[in-house]
Design a protein around this motif. Structure first.
Motif, short mmCIF file in Angstrom:
data_model
loop_
_atom_site.label_atom_id
_atom_site.label_comp_id
_atom_site.label_asym_id
_atom_site.label_seq_id
_atom_site.Cartn_x
_atom_site.Cartn_y
_atom_site.Cartn_z
N GLU A 148 0.82 -1.21 0.00
CA GLU A 148 0.00 0.00 0.00
C GLU A 148 0.86 1.26 0.00
O GLU A 148 1.73 1.42 0.86
N PRO A 149 0.62 2.18 -0.93
CA PRO A 149 1.34 3.47 -0.92
C PRO A 149 0.69 4.43 0.07
O PRO A 149 -0.31 4.09 0.72
N PRO A 150 1.22 5.64 0.22
CA PRO A 150 0.56 6.64 1.08
C PRO A 150 -0.87 6.91 0.61
O PRO A 150 -1.18 6.81 -0.58
N ARG A 151 -1.73 7.23 1.57
CA ARG A 151 -3.11 7.58 1.25
C ARG A 151 -3.23 9.09 1.05
O ARG A 151 -2.44 9.85 1.64
N PRO A 152 -4.21 9.54 0.27
CA PRO A 152 -4.38 10.99 0.09
C PRO A 152 -4.56 11.76 1.39
O PRO A 152 -4.16 12.92 1.49
N SER A 153 -5.13 11.11 2.41
CA SER A 153 -5.38 11.79 3.68
C SER A 153 -4.16 11.79 4.61
O SER A 153 -4.19 12.43 5.66
N ASP A 154 -3.09 11.07 4.27
CA ASP A 154 -1.90 11.06 5.12
C ASP A 154 -1.23 12.45 5.07
O ASP A 154 -0.91 12.93 3.98
N PRO A 155 -1.00 13.07 6.21
CA PRO A 155 -0.36 14.40 6.19
C PRO A 155 1.00 14.36 5.49
O PRO A 155 1.83 13.50 5.78
N ASP A 156 1.21 15.28 4.57
CA ASP A 156 2.44 15.32 3.78
C ASP A 156 2.70 16.77 3.37
O ASP A 156 2.65 17.11 2.19
N PRO A 157 2.99 17.64 4.34
CA PRO A 157 2.94 19.08 4.08
C PRO A 157 4.16 19.69 3.40
O PRO A 157 4.07 20.81 2.89
N MET A 158 5.31 19.01 3.42
CA MET A 158 6.55 19.65 2.99
C MET A 158 6.86 19.37 1.52
O MET A 158 6.54 18.29 1.00
N PRO A 159 7.51 20.33 0.84
CA PRO A 159 7.92 20.11 -0.55
C PRO A 159 9.13 19.19 -0.63
O PRO A 159 9.75 18.84 0.38
N PRO A 219 0.98 6.18 11.27
CA PRO A 219 1.78 5.34 10.37
C PRO A 219 3.11 5.99 10.03
O PRO A 219 3.30 7.19 10.18
N VAL A 220 4.06 5.16 9.57
CA VAL A 220 5.31 5.66 9.02
C VAL A 220 5.41 5.15 7.58
O VAL A 220 4.60 4.35 7.12
N PHE A 221 6.45 5.63 6.88
CA PHE A 221 6.56 5.36 5.45
C PHE A 221 7.98 4.90 5.13
O PHE A 221 8.95 5.48 5.61
N SER A 222 8.05 3.85 4.35
CA SER A 222 9.34 3.25 4.02
C SER A 222 9.46 3.08 2.51
O SER A 222 8.52 3.39 1.76
N VAL A 223 10.61 2.61 2.06
CA VAL A 223 10.85 2.32 0.65
C VAL A 223 10.94 0.81 0.48
O VAL A 223 11.77 0.17 1.12
N PHE A 224 10.07 0.26 -0.37
CA PHE A 224 10.12 -1.16 -0.70
C PHE A 224 10.49 -1.30 -2.17
O PHE A 224 10.15 -0.46 -3.00
N VAL A 225 11.20 -2.38 -2.47
CA VAL A 225 11.70 -2.61 -3.82
C VAL A 225 11.33 -4.02 -4.26
O VAL A 225 11.47 -4.98 -3.49
N ARG A 226 10.87 -4.11 -5.51
CA ARG A 226 10.69 -5.42 -6.14
C ARG A 226 11.67 -5.50 -7.29
O ARG A 226 11.61 -4.71 -8.23
N GLY A 227 12.58 -6.45 -7.22
CA GLY A 227 13.59 -6.60 -8.24
C GLY A 227 13.25 -7.72 -9.21
O GLY A 227 12.11 -7.86 -9.67
N PHE A 243 10.51 0.67 -7.26
CA PHE A 243 10.60 1.28 -5.94
C PHE A 243 9.26 1.88 -5.58
O PHE A 243 8.63 2.54 -6.41
N ARG A 244 8.81 1.66 -4.35
CA ARG A 244 7.51 2.18 -3.93
C ARG A 244 7.60 2.75 -2.52
O ARG A 244 8.14 2.09 -1.61
N ILE A 245 7.10 3.97 -2.33
CA ILE A 245 6.92 4.52 -0.99
C ILE A 245 5.72 3.80 -0.38
O ILE A 245 4.63 3.78 -0.95
N THR A 246 5.94 3.20 0.78
CA THR A 246 4.98 2.26 1.35
C THR A 246 4.55 2.70 2.73
O THR A 246 5.36 3.16 3.54
N ARG A 247 3.28 2.53 2.99
CA ARG A 247 2.67 2.90 4.28
C ARG A 247 2.76 1.73 5.25
O ARG A 247 2.42 0.59 4.89
N LEU A 248 3.19 1.99 6.47
CA LEU A 248 3.30 0.94 7.49
C LEU A 248 2.45 1.30 8.71
O LEU A 248 2.53 2.42 9.23
N GLU A 249 1.63 0.35 9.14
CA GLU A 249 0.85 0.51 10.37
C GLU A 249 1.71 0.10 11.56
O GLU A 249 2.58 -0.78 11.44
N ARG A 250 1.46 0.71 12.74
CA ARG A 250 2.22 0.38 13.94
C ARG A 250 1.27 0.20 15.12
O ARG A 250 0.42 1.05 15.37
#
Length: 371
Positions: free
Chosen positions: A139-150, A216-224, A323-330
């Motif tokens: 799962e990538p980030p959701r539209p509602s996930d706060p992401d305020p910075m450029p 949630p936090v966000f990580s980088v996942f890769v499928r090779g 490469f995908r920015i991925t959403r992680l639940e905690r």
């Protein structure tokens, strides 16, 4: 006590769901509900650890979170003690300063998961991270996930984890409540997990049956070249921080001739070639048996770094790797006495910074014996 009062669950077991009226919360709950269908599989990512402090009302608050291991959080607790000692010194409170410095020195030498200083109580809390997976990947980030910075300034966003109040009685939307129910039942699968790790996860169902979802936090996942997705970064507070981290990692692979001269992370040093090769391998960019990237491959990495520095990309293909920015639940589990501490089976090889140093005063005693 009335019969109704006797039937009330303990606070740490409460899961309180209610209809949400705030428009932003309604949208977030709707997105979470759709994620159950689009990304139906929930997979464990591993443990995370945090420094928590108990409030006067008994609840606990997150001070810092570090997913790498318990010792990273213990080191952060030692740093917190030093900061409070400095504040006490500035206020002219000498006895309080000495108490905080004594606590800091203990954290430098001992593997402590619980610490009391005056009226303050701290605990190294353990949580689990989870990945949602669907037919198209994580799962990538959701539209509602706060992401305020450029782009390039992701680290400047305010952390939603630091200062987070662990309150199991706080109301949530239906989707978050159901997710919490699902995660609280989770135990590690016996087929692929060491016996002691699974045993501790089963025991936690009884010792810490409640829980709270952290932001949630966000990580980088890769499928090779293989079929699976592999994590290639630690968690970041916002999607943009994760994107910036990926851009920096591509940038560090590049020779000076391919580095960007415009916007982007400043001050990145020129890495030795051997280290660049190691980092390329860590990103999954090297084919089996290949030791370094070619000039053509480096040029593609340079284009990827440039794109990531100017676009809010959650997906990018580089050298055939996805490469995908991925959403992680905690989830932090809770028991009657608060959040779950590290488990005996958690990987914890690091020692405190002064664990092997001689005890305080040992040098003076040795000199006295010699005299």
């Amino acid at each position: 006590m009335s019969d109704d009062e006797e039937e009330l669950p303990e606070p740490h077991r409460v899961i309180r769901m209610m209809r949400l009226d705030d428009p932003v919360a309604v949208i977030a709950d709707s997105e979470a509900w759709r994620a159950r269908d689009t990304y139906p599989d929930i997979l464990p990512r591993g443990p995370m650890f945090a420094v928590t402090e108990q409030e006067a009302d008994g609840r606990w608050r997150v001070l810092t979170a570090d997913e790498s291991g318990p010792q990273g959080s213990r080191d952060e607790l030692g740093r917190t003690c030093r900061m409070r000692a400095r504040a006490a010194a500035d206020a002219g409170r000498g006895a309080v300063e000495r108490a905080w410095m004594a606590a800091a020195r203990r954290m430098d030498r001992e593997k402590l998961d619980e610490l009391h200083v005056a009226d303050c109580r701290f605990r190294i809390a353990r949580g689990d991270m989870f990945l949602r997976l669907g037919p198209e990947g994580p799962e990538p980030p959701r539209p509602s996930d706060p992401d305020p910075m450029p782009a390039g300034r992701g680290r400047q966003a305010r952390s939603r984890t630091a200062g987070f109040l662990i309150d199991p009685t706080a109301a949530t939307g239906m989707s978050e409540g159901l997710l919490k129910l699902d995660l609280l039942k989770y135990v590690y699968a016996s087929a692929v997990i060491p016996v002691d790790v699974r045993a501790d996860s089963v025991l936690a169902l009884h010792t810490h049956p409640g829980g709270v979802l952290l932001p949630p936090v966000f990580s980088v996942f890769v499928r090779g070249t293989g079929a699976g997705w592999i994590a290639r970064a630690t968690g970041a507070d916002t999607p943009q921080e994760a994107r910036d981290g990926l851009a920096r990692r591509f940038e560090t692979l590049l020779p000076a001739s391919l580095r960007r001269t415009r916007s982007g992370p400043p001050g990145l040093p020129e890495m030795p070639q051997q280290l660049k090769n190691v980092m390329a391998g860590q990103l999954g960019l090297l084919d089996p048996g290949v030791e370094r990237l070619t000039d053509e491959q480096l040029a593609e990495c340079a284009r990827a770094a440039t794109r990531l520095s100017g676009e809010r990309l959650d997906r990018i293909v580089v050298l055939g790797r996805h490469f995908r920015i991925t959403r992680l639940e905690r989830l932090v589990r809770l028991g009657p006495d608060g959040p779950e501490p590290p488990r005996p089976s958690d990987w914890d090889p690091e020692l405190p910074v002064e664990a092997n140093a001689p005890p305080e005063g040992a040098d003076d005693a040795a000199r006295a014996d010699e005299g």
